[in-house]
Design a protein around this motif. Sequence first.
Motif, short mmCIF file in Angstrom:
data_model
loop_
_atom_site.label_atom_id
_atom_site.label_comp_id
_atom_site.label_asym_id
_atom_site.label_seq_id
_atom_site.Cartn_x
_atom_site.Cartn_y
_atom_site.Cartn_z
N PHE A 1 4.09 9.24 -0.24
CA PHE A 1 4.56 10.43 -0.94
C PHE A 1 3.67 11.61 -0.57
CE2 PHE A 1 1.49 8.42 -3.71
CZ PHE A 1 0.73 9.46 -4.21
N THR A 2 4.26 12.80 -0.71
CA THR A 2 3.52 14.01 -0.43
C THR A 2 3.98 15.13 -1.34
OG1 THR A 2 2.72 15.49 1.31
CG2 THR A 2 5.05 14.82 1.42
N ASN A 3 3.15 16.13 -1.44
CA ASN A 3 3.32 17.22 -2.37
C ASN A 3 2.94 18.52 -1.67
OD1 ASN A 3 3.45 18.43 -5.07
ND2 ASN A 3 1.24 18.54 -4.93
N SER A 4 3.72 19.57 -1.89
CA SER A 4 3.32 20.90 -1.42
C SER A 4 3.96 21.93 -2.33
CB SER A 4 3.72 21.13 0.03
OG SER A 4 5.11 21.34 0.16
N ALA A 5 3.57 23.17 -2.15
CA ALA A 5 4.04 24.24 -3.02
C ALA A 5 5.47 24.68 -2.71
CB ALA A 5 3.10 25.45 -2.93
N SER A 6 5.89 24.54 -1.47
CA SER A 6 7.22 25.01 -1.07
C SER A 6 8.25 23.89 -1.18
CB SER A 6 7.19 25.51 0.37
OG SER A 6 6.29 26.58 0.49
N PRO A 7 9.52 24.25 -1.36
CA PRO A 7 10.56 23.21 -1.43
C PRO A 7 10.59 22.32 -0.19
CG PRO A 7 11.44 25.27 -2.23
CD PRO A 7 10.08 25.58 -1.65
N SER A 8 10.42 22.89 0.99
CA SER A 8 10.34 22.10 2.21
C SER A 8 8.87 21.94 2.57
CB SER A 8 11.10 22.75 3.36
OG SER A 8 10.82 22.05 4.56
N GLY A 9 8.24 23.03 2.96
CA GLY A 9 6.80 22.98 3.25
C GLY A 9 6.44 22.00 4.34
N ASP A 10 7.41 21.58 5.14
CA ASP A 10 7.19 20.62 6.22
C ASP A 10 6.67 19.27 5.72
OD1 ASP A 10 8.11 22.41 8.22
OD2 ASP A 10 6.17 23.44 8.12
N LYS A 11 7.05 18.92 4.48
CA LYS A 11 6.62 17.65 3.89
C LYS A 11 7.12 16.44 4.69
CE LYS A 11 7.91 18.89 -0.44
NZ LYS A 11 7.73 20.32 -0.62
N GLN A 12 8.29 16.57 5.32
CA GLN A 12 8.84 15.45 6.09
C GLN A 12 7.87 15.03 7.19
OE1 GLN A 12 11.56 14.03 5.09
NE2 GLN A 12 12.08 12.67 6.75
N VAL A 13 7.16 15.99 7.77
CA VAL A 13 6.19 15.68 8.83
C VAL A 13 5.10 14.77 8.27
CG1 VAL A 13 4.48 16.68 10.41
CG2 VAL A 13 6.69 17.83 10.06
N ILE B 1 0.87 -1.18 0.00
CA ILE B 1 0.00 0.00 0.00
C ILE B 1 0.90 1.23 0.00
CG2 ILE B 1 -1.73 1.34 1.26
CD1 ILE B 1 -2.66 -1.34 2.54
N ILE B 2 0.65 2.12 -0.94
CA ILE B 2 1.40 3.37 -1.01
C ILE B 2 0.43 4.51 -0.73
CG2 ILE B 2 2.89 4.86 -2.40
CD1 ILE B 2 3.56 2.35 -4.10
N PHE B 3 0.73 5.27 0.33
CA PHE B 3 -0.10 6.41 0.73
C PHE B 3 0.35 7.66 -0.02
CE2 PHE B 3 0.10 4.23 5.09
CZ PHE B 3 -1.09 3.56 4.93
N GLY B 4 -0.59 8.54 -0.34
CA GLY B 4 -0.25 9.82 -0.93
C GLY B 4 -1.20 10.90 -0.47
N ALA B 5 -0.65 12.07 -0.17
CA ALA B 5 -1.48 13.20 0.25
C ALA B 5 -0.70 14.49 0.10
CB ALA B 5 -1.92 13.04 1.71
N PRO B 6 -1.40 15.58 -0.12
CA PRO B 6 -0.73 16.87 -0.09
C PRO B 6 -0.38 17.22 1.36
CG PRO B 6 -3.09 17.19 -0.35
CD PRO B 6 -2.84 15.71 -0.41
N THR B 7 0.62 18.04 1.52
CA THR B 7 0.93 18.60 2.84
C THR B 7 0.31 19.98 2.92
OG1 THR B 7 2.99 17.36 3.06
CG2 THR B 7 2.79 19.37 4.38
N TYR B 8 -0.61 20.12 3.85
CA TYR B 8 -1.26 21.40 4.13
C TYR B 8 -0.96 21.77 5.57
CZ TYR B 8 -4.36 20.41 0.09
OH TYR B 8 -4.88 20.12 -1.15
N MET B 9 -0.47 22.94 5.79
CA MET B 9 -0.25 23.45 7.14
C MET B 9 0.54 22.47 8.01
SD MET B 9 -1.52 26.31 6.52
CE MET B 9 -1.24 27.07 8.10
N GLY B 10 1.53 21.82 7.42
CA GLY B 10 2.45 20.98 8.17
C GLY B 10 2.04 19.55 8.39
N SER B 11 0.97 19.07 7.76
CA SER B 11 0.60 17.67 7.87
C SER B 11 -0.27 17.28 6.68
CB SER B 11 -0.14 17.39 9.19
OG SER B 11 -1.37 18.04 9.24
#
Length: 184
Positions: free
Chosen positions: A92-104, A53-63
Amino acid sequence: MSQTVVIYHSGYGHTEVVARQVAEGAGAALIAISPEGDITEADWAALGAADAIIFGAPTYMGSASWQFKKFSDATSKVWFTRGWEDKVFGGFTNSASPSGDKQVTLIQMQTLASQHGGIWVSLGLAPSNAKASGPADLNNLGGSVGLLVRSPSDASVDEVHSGDLASARHYGARVAGIAAKLKG
């Protein structure tokens, strides 16, 4: 041959583009979490039958998006029966900023997989971190826990960086390949 499912939420379409590339690399089925945060009974059955199972979601406001979190919370019914124990997982995750707290967000997904007794797969790519590196390079954001993708806030869904899309295909193939080895 292992069976892989990519389950994702996409708010504006960019994460869906990435999910399709991950699924292509994995030879996987796709399940979209609805705008209300729901999936069907058939979707739950497909997740139960999957080897990976591969999860995917955008990162919004740090999660992860609330829709993904609603799905995540709903997996507690599976957790009670240990229904996903020893499955292979990735995220995997996606956000507008290079970091955008995607690691969280990736750690949130990794924790969910671990709570289910799953086996997490890292990205497995060295970062493209030389001065000449750019968005056309594999792993240009330097992720390791899972796949990080950047979609600038003013970019259309057709403008997801080519390096991110190639990294997505690589990651899907990696997760499915490891699931196949373990299924042996």
